[in-house]
Motif scaffolding. Structure first.
Motif, PDB file in Angstrom:
ATOM      1  N   ALA A   1       0.815  -1.215   0.000  1.00 50.38           N
ATOM      2  CA  ALA A   1       0.000   0.000   0.000  1.00 50.38           C
ATOM      3  C   ALA A   1       0.845   1.260   0.000  1.00 50.38           C
ATOM      4  CB  ALA A   1      -0.932  -0.009   1.216  1.00 50.38           C
TER       5      ALA A   1
ATOM      6  N   ASP B   1      -3.525  -7.854  -6.660  1.00 46.24           N
ATOM      7  CA  ASP B   1      -3.319  -7.812  -5.208  1.00 46.24           C
ATOM      8  C   ASP B   1      -3.340  -9.261  -4.722  1.00 46.24           C
ATOM      9  OD1 ASP B   1      -3.408  -7.631  -2.481  1.00 46.24           O
ATOM     10  OD2 ASP B   1      -5.081  -6.230  -2.390  1.00 46.24           O
TER      11      ASP B   1
ATOM     12  N   ASP C   1      -3.157  -5.525   3.893  1.00 52.84           N
ATOM     13  CA  ASP C   1      -3.268  -4.081   4.059  1.00 52.84           C
ATOM     14  C   ASP C   1      -4.183  -3.532   2.966  1.00 52.84           C
ATOM     15  OD1 ASP C   1      -1.784  -4.086   1.744  1.00 52.84           O
ATOM     16  OD2 ASP C   1      -0.057  -3.018   2.562  1.00 52.84           O
ATOM     17  N   ASP C   2      -4.093  -2.245   2.684  1.00 53.14           N
ATOM     18  CA  ASP C   2      -4.996  -1.592   1.729  1.00 53.14           C
ATOM     19  C   ASP C   2      -4.386  -1.479   0.335  1.00 53.14           C
ATOM     20  OD1 ASP C   2      -6.993  -1.205   3.641  1.00 53.14           O
ATOM     21  OD2 ASP C   2      -6.051   0.642   4.363  1.00 53.14           O
ATOM     22  N   THR C   3      -3.627  -2.490  -0.079  1.00 58.89           N
ATOM     23  CA  THR C   3      -2.968  -2.436  -1.381  1.00 58.89           C
ATOM     24  C   THR C   3      -3.960  -2.200  -2.520  1.00 58.89           C
ATOM     25  OG1 THR C   3      -1.065  -3.774  -0.718  1.00 58.89           O
ATOM     26  CG2 THR C   3      -1.635  -3.774  -3.053  1.00 58.89           C
TER      27      THR C   3
ATOM     28  N   ALA D   1      -7.001  -0.885  -2.534  1.00 56.20           N
ATOM     29  CA  ALA D   1      -7.580   0.459  -2.487  1.00 56.20           C
ATOM     30  C   ALA D   1      -6.566   1.500  -2.923  1.00 56.20           C
ATOM     31  CB  ALA D   1      -8.092   0.757  -1.080  1.00 56.20           C
TER      32      ALA D   1
END
Length: 341
Positions: free
Chosen positions: A19, A42, A47-49, A51
């Motif tokens: 991310a 992804d 984690d927010d990779t 997004a």
């Protein structure tokens, strides 16, 4: 008027827990006019990779983000990206790395290739934002890489860490991969690039390399590519054996592949011995060594080498810790002709 650059390249980014860096990678790929698609996989991030990747979209319609719920490994991620993409040329970009501007144009100016790669600059993570100003410009000096040279160039030596030319990130012609039914070996989580390129060269691929530098590899102490499991080493030397089992290999090629297989198998034997010692005790490890005499040279040599490593000065141009000094190291040797503007 100058005609617009053809958009015929797909850039594949397999990402896990990236991310913090994925936006820079995506942005550098979308900035290349020749890039028609950027496919981000992804690979089971926690984690927010995904997004962060979607937030890096430039609204050009070229970015596609796919999320795997479970981690499948870089080979599976890249194969999926190849399957969902349509561009005739394919390139790989690691999620914490980035392109320097104009990379695609310099690569595509070459002809007579099935794979084409350029020089890599290894950049300390703390210096990444200023890296472009520090990069030297190299005369292209194109040359073709044969299978013997490629394999021998992937046998590492002590004091020269991770400097193998398997680090190169070529553009690949989809037509060549399809003709010979080539995809990444999904059993591998180490050396999957080496294995694909070696199999392609065994099928007669023209692999051209140039010294011009367009790829920035960011050196991070916690990089996923810097760690691997013992079983990954075993699977890699087994992949060498699979290539050797094929037909039509010359004596020189077979000898080079056997050298690489012995090198990886030696690393495996040492790691396996140390795993046994750490988990089951020295007696179990010693018993393994005694019952596998062929592994003894690798075990003894590896232990001695590890004990004396601190007395040797590293000569590696590749990703050792740069210590935040701002140094830039290049994978390929070459003479700088002028400084980048």
């Amino acid at each position: 008027m100058t005609s617009a650059a053809p958009t015929n390249v797909c850039i594949i980014i397999a990402a896990k827990n990236a991310a913090d860096t994925i936006a820079r990678a995506i942005g550098s790929a979308l900035a290349e006019p020749e890039v028609a698609e950027v496919v981000v996989i992804d690979d089971g991030s926690t984690d927010d990779t995904a997004a962060a990747a979607r937030a890096a979209d430039d609204a050009s319609g070229r970015l596609h983000v796919v999320r795997f719920e479970e981690n499948r490994g870089p080979a599976a991620a890249r194969n999926h990206a190849i399957a969902v993409s349509r561009s005739p040329l394919l390139g790989v970009l690691d999620a914490d790395d980035f392109f320097f501007p104009g990379r695609m144009a310099r690569l595509l100016a070459q002809d007579g290739w099935d794979f084409v790669a350029d020089n890599i600059a290894f950049i300390d993570a703390a210096q990444a934002t200023a890296a472009e100003r520090k990069i030297e410009r190299f005369a292209p000096s194109p040359r073709l890489l044969d299978l013997v040279g490629f394999v021998d160039g992937n046998i590492s030596r002590r004091g020269v860490r991770r400097g193998e030319i398997g680090f190169l990130k070529p553009l690949m012609r989809r037509s060549f991969l399809d003709e010979f039914h080539l995809r990444y070996n999904e059993t591998l989580r180490l050396g999957e690039d080496f294995d694909l390129y070696a199999r392609a060269l065994a099928q007669g691929a023209r692999y051209k390399i140039i010294h011009s530098c367009g790829y920035a590899a960011v050196v991070r102490g916690n990089s996923l590519s810097g760690s691997h499991r013992t079983i990954d080493l075993r699977r890699l030397y087994e992949a060498d054996r699979a290539i050797l089992a094929g037909t039509g290999l010359s004596g020189d090629v077979a000898a080079a592949l056997r050298r690489h297989e012995r090198h990886i198998r030696g690393r495996y034997e040492l790691r396996h011995f140390l795993d046994l010692k750490n988990h089951e005790g020295f007696a179990s490890a010693f018993a393994y060594a005694l019952t596998h005499p062929a592994a003894l040279p690798a075990i003894v040599g590896g232990i001695v080498g590890d004990k004396t490593e601190r007395f040797r000065r590293s000569t590696s141009p590749a990703p050792v810790a740069l210590g935040g000094t701002g140094d830039v190291r290049y994978l390929l040797e070459g003479l700088a002709v002028d400084r980048a503007e």
